[in-house]
Design a protein around this motif. Sequence first.
Motif, PDB file in Angstrom:
ATOM      1  N   MET A 179       0.849  -1.203   0.000  1.00 33.71           N
ATOM      2  CA  MET A 179       0.000   0.000   0.000  1.00 33.71           C
ATOM      3  C   MET A 179       0.877   1.243   0.000  1.00 33.71           C
ATOM      4  SD  MET A 179      -2.612   1.359   2.970  1.00 33.71           S
ATOM      5  CE  MET A 179      -1.223   1.578   4.095  1.00 33.71           C
ATOM      6  N   THR A 180       0.594   2.157  -0.899  1.00 33.38           N
ATOM      7  CA  THR A 180       1.290   3.431  -0.922  1.00 33.38           C
ATOM      8  C   THR A 180       0.422   4.477  -0.249  1.00 33.38           C
ATOM      9  OG1 THR A 180       2.443   2.886  -2.961  1.00 33.38           O
ATOM     10  CG2 THR A 180       2.321   5.202  -2.389  1.00 33.38           C
ATOM     11  N   VAL A 181       0.978   5.192   0.720  1.00 29.01           N
ATOM     12  CA  VAL A 181       0.216   6.187   1.463  1.00 29.01           C
ATOM     13  C   VAL A 181       0.177   7.481   0.671  1.00 29.01           C
ATOM     14  CG1 VAL A 181       0.072   7.486   3.607  1.00 29.01           C
ATOM     15  CG2 VAL A 181       0.883   5.125   3.639  1.00 29.01           C
ATOM     16  N   SER A 182      -1.003   8.046   0.496  1.00 30.46           N
ATOM     17  CA  SER A 182      -1.127   9.295  -0.246  1.00 30.46           C
ATOM     18  C   SER A 182      -0.689  10.470   0.614  1.00 30.46           C
ATOM     19  CB  SER A 182      -2.576   9.495  -0.689  1.00 30.46           C
ATOM     20  OG  SER A 182      -3.431   9.577   0.434  1.00 30.46           O
ATOM     21  N   LYS A 231       4.991  -5.574  10.563  1.00 28.75           N
ATOM     22  CA  LYS A 231       4.015  -4.527  10.209  1.00 28.75           C
ATOM     23  C   LYS A 231       3.129  -4.168  11.413  1.00 28.75           C
ATOM     24  CE  LYS A 231       5.216  -4.680   5.814  1.00 28.75           C
ATOM     25  NZ  LYS A 231       6.004  -5.903   5.775  1.00 28.75           N
ATOM     26  N   PRO A 232       3.721  -3.692  12.495  1.00 30.15           N
ATOM     27  CA  PRO A 232       2.931  -3.386  13.703  1.00 30.15           C
ATOM     28  C   PRO A 232       1.913  -2.280  13.445  1.00 30.15           C
ATOM     29  CG  PRO A 232       5.129  -2.438  13.851  1.00 30.15           C
ATOM     30  CD  PRO A 232       5.137  -3.319  12.652  1.00 30.15           C
ATOM     31  N   ASP A 233       0.870  -2.284  14.246  1.00 29.88           N
ATOM     32  CA  ASP A 233      -0.212  -1.319  14.116  1.00 29.88           C
ATOM     33  C   ASP A 233       0.199  -0.005  14.780  1.00 29.88           C
ATOM     34  OD1 ASP A 233      -2.630  -0.071  13.714  1.00 29.88           O
ATOM     35  OD2 ASP A 233      -3.624  -1.052  15.403  1.00 29.88           O
ATOM     36  N   ILE A 234       0.901   0.819  14.001  1.00 28.96           N
ATOM     37  CA  ILE A 234       1.383   2.120  14.450  1.00 28.96           C
ATOM     38  C   ILE A 234       0.823   3.178  13.501  1.00 28.96           C
ATOM     39  CG2 ILE A 234       3.431   3.575  14.798  1.00 28.96           C
ATOM     40  CD1 ILE A 234       3.174   1.351  16.861  1.00 28.96           C
ATOM     41  N   GLY A 235       0.394   4.311  14.054  1.00 27.55           N
ATOM     42  CA  GLY A 235      -0.242   5.326  13.223  1.00 27.55           C
ATOM     43  C   GLY A 235       0.659   5.935  12.178  1.00 27.55           C
ATOM     44  N   TYR A 269      15.684   1.052   3.697  1.00 26.49           N
ATOM     45  CA  TYR A 269      14.690   0.707   4.713  1.00 26.49           C
ATOM     46  C   TYR A 269      13.559   1.734   4.758  1.00 26.49           C
ATOM     47  CZ  TYR A 269      17.561  -3.024   6.704  1.00 26.49           C
ATOM     48  OH  TYR A 269      18.256  -4.181   6.912  1.00 26.49           O
ATOM     49  N   LEU A 270      13.915   3.026   4.725  1.00 22.09           N
ATOM     50  CA  LEU A 270      12.892   4.057   4.818  1.00 22.09           C
ATOM     51  C   LEU A 270      11.930   3.992   3.637  1.00 22.09           C
ATOM     52  CD1 LEU A 270      11.668   6.472   6.251  1.00 22.09           C
ATOM     53  CD2 LEU A 270      13.346   7.939   5.100  1.00 22.09           C
ATOM     54  N   GLN A 271      12.452   3.730   2.453  1.00 21.60           N
ATOM     55  CA  GLN A 271      11.591   3.633   1.286  1.00 21.60           C
ATOM     56  C   GLN A 271      10.547   2.528   1.465  1.00 21.60           C
ATOM     57  OE1 GLN A 271      11.751   5.721  -1.621  1.00 21.60           O
ATOM     58  NE2 GLN A 271       9.718   4.788  -1.755  1.00 21.60           N
ATOM     59  N   GLU A 272      10.987   1.386   1.978  1.00 22.97           N
ATOM     60  CA  GLU A 272      10.055   0.277   2.158  1.00 22.97           C
ATOM     61  C   GLU A 272       9.047   0.579   3.269  1.00 22.97           C
ATOM     62  OE1 GLU A 272      10.053  -4.600   2.625  1.00 22.97           O
ATOM     63  OE2 GLU A 272      11.956  -3.510   2.414  1.00 22.97           O
ATOM     64  N   ILE A 273       9.512   1.179   4.357  1.00 26.94           N
ATOM     65  CA  ILE A 273       8.605   1.522   5.454  1.00 26.94           C
ATOM     66  C   ILE A 273       7.587   2.570   5.012  1.00 26.94           C
ATOM     67  CG2 ILE A 273       8.536   2.679   7.711  1.00 26.94           C
ATOM     68  CD1 ILE A 273      11.179   1.109   8.320  1.00 26.94           C
ATOM     69  N   ALA A 274       8.025   3.515   4.172  1.00 24.72           N
ATOM     70  CA  ALA A 274       7.126   4.561   3.684  1.00 24.72           C
ATOM     71  C   ALA A 274       6.031   4.005   2.780  1.00 24.72           C
ATOM     72  CB  ALA A 274       7.925   5.628   2.945  1.00 24.72           C
ATOM     73  N   GLU A 275       6.194   2.814   2.266  1.00 31.85           N
ATOM     74  CA  GLU A 275       5.148   2.187   1.456  1.00 31.85           C
ATOM     75  C   GLU A 275       3.997   1.661   2.309  1.00 31.85           C
ATOM     76  OE1 GLU A 275       7.091  -0.807  -0.836  1.00 31.85           O
ATOM     77  OE2 GLU A 275       8.217   0.635  -2.050  1.00 31.85           O
ATOM     78  N   TYR A 329       3.472   3.046   5.844  1.00 28.27           N
ATOM     79  CA  TYR A 329       3.114   3.949   6.932  1.00 28.27           C
ATOM     80  C   TYR A 329       3.238   5.408   6.488  1.00 28.27           C
ATOM     81  CZ  TYR A 329       3.831  -0.135   9.962  1.00 28.27           C
ATOM     82  OH  TYR A 329       3.759  -1.373  10.558  1.00 28.27           O
ATOM     83  N   PRO A 330       2.378   6.292   7.008  1.00 29.51           N
ATOM     84  CA  PRO A 330       2.598   7.722   6.829  1.00 29.51           C
ATOM     85  C   PRO A 330       3.901   8.142   7.513  1.00 29.51           C
ATOM     86  CG  PRO A 330       0.374   7.281   7.645  1.00 29.51           C
ATOM     87  CD  PRO A 330       1.146   6.003   7.783  1.00 29.51           C
ATOM     88  N   LEU A 331       4.489   9.234   7.017  1.00 30.22           N
ATOM     89  CA  LEU A 331       5.747   9.734   7.564  1.00 30.22           C
ATOM     90  C   LEU A 331       5.599  11.173   8.046  1.00 30.22           C
ATOM     91  CD1 LEU A 331       8.509   8.567   5.033  1.00 30.22           C
ATOM     92  CD2 LEU A 331       7.866   7.507   7.214  1.00 30.22           C
ATOM     93  N   SER A 332       6.211  11.438   9.183  1.00 29.78           N
ATOM     94  CA  SER A 332       6.402  12.796   9.683  1.00 29.78           C
ATOM     95  C   SER A 332       7.889  13.085   9.635  1.00 29.78           C
ATOM     96  CB  SER A 332       5.879  12.914  11.122  1.00 29.78           C
ATOM     97  OG  SER A 332       6.165  14.198  11.654  1.00 29.78           O
TER      98      SER A 332
END
Length: 289
Positions: A1-4, A28-32, A51-57, A59-62
């Motif tokens: 899933m890609t986050v918009s 894939k823990p349930d983190i906002g 790693y960040l690229q895969e995680i960003a797919e 989860y939303p990023l701040s």
Amino acid sequence: MTVSATALPQRAGLGLKPEHYETILANKPDIGFFEVHAENYMGAGGPPHRYLQEIAEHYPLSLHGVGLSIGAARDLDKEHLKRLRALIDRYNPQSFSEHLAWSTHDTGFLNDLLPLPYTAETLARVIDHVDEAQQWIGRKLLLENPSTYLLFAESTIDEVDFLAEIAARTGCGLLLDVNNVMVSAVNHRLDPVAYIDRFPLDLVGEIHLAGYDETVDGAGDRLLIDAHGSAVRTDVVELYRHTLGRIGPLPTLIEWDNDVPDFPTLQAEAQRADAMLAAAIRPGLTRAA
């Protein structure tokens, strides 16, 4: 899933730490959402970006900056701004924030976030720098209230009024660090609840929570240190609960940057905040995402 590229969810998030990359991707823990410090990812490539690229797919990023030096008595670093814009273009984070502080001088970069005197001159400089930063990055930034250990005799503007005026003049949003409020209030013998009640909460796009350390000053009075190395303290939790009662749920980051524990410990902190966020959802207080 890609986050918009939408707003962060009204949930608790965690700072992304390298020691947890594998756990996050495997489970894939349930983190906002996850927050990353911009300066840690300004290189062109390597394992952090992989790693960040895969995680960003998933989860939303701040994106949280610590080196822009918004309050410095010198021009903003154009090379830093270029790297920051490249990082934002690369990951399209849901949020970008920086500190009301300075960390650069003619001699170079200081590894700290230093306080500012709240004067008309400083206000004008910060407004110019926020305007410039927003133009460079092509989006609104959130400016974070500081934790402080001293007050400047030359200050003529209250901190809440200072932040509100910056937001009014630049269109930026605010990041409300509830732990910073508690640290500064105890250190300066102020009322943290009164600070929250005066804060322009309608401008807040994100909240931070963290743990502080405690010692005593030369007079034997309590002195709190914004340490980010422990669980969120009970008084900060109660101040956060009061804040949610005034404003409703907002994206909330758990900051734990030093003595980083195992992931389940961090996740438990996020779950505690999620429970308070869920309890704050009621008519008239829920914000649109």
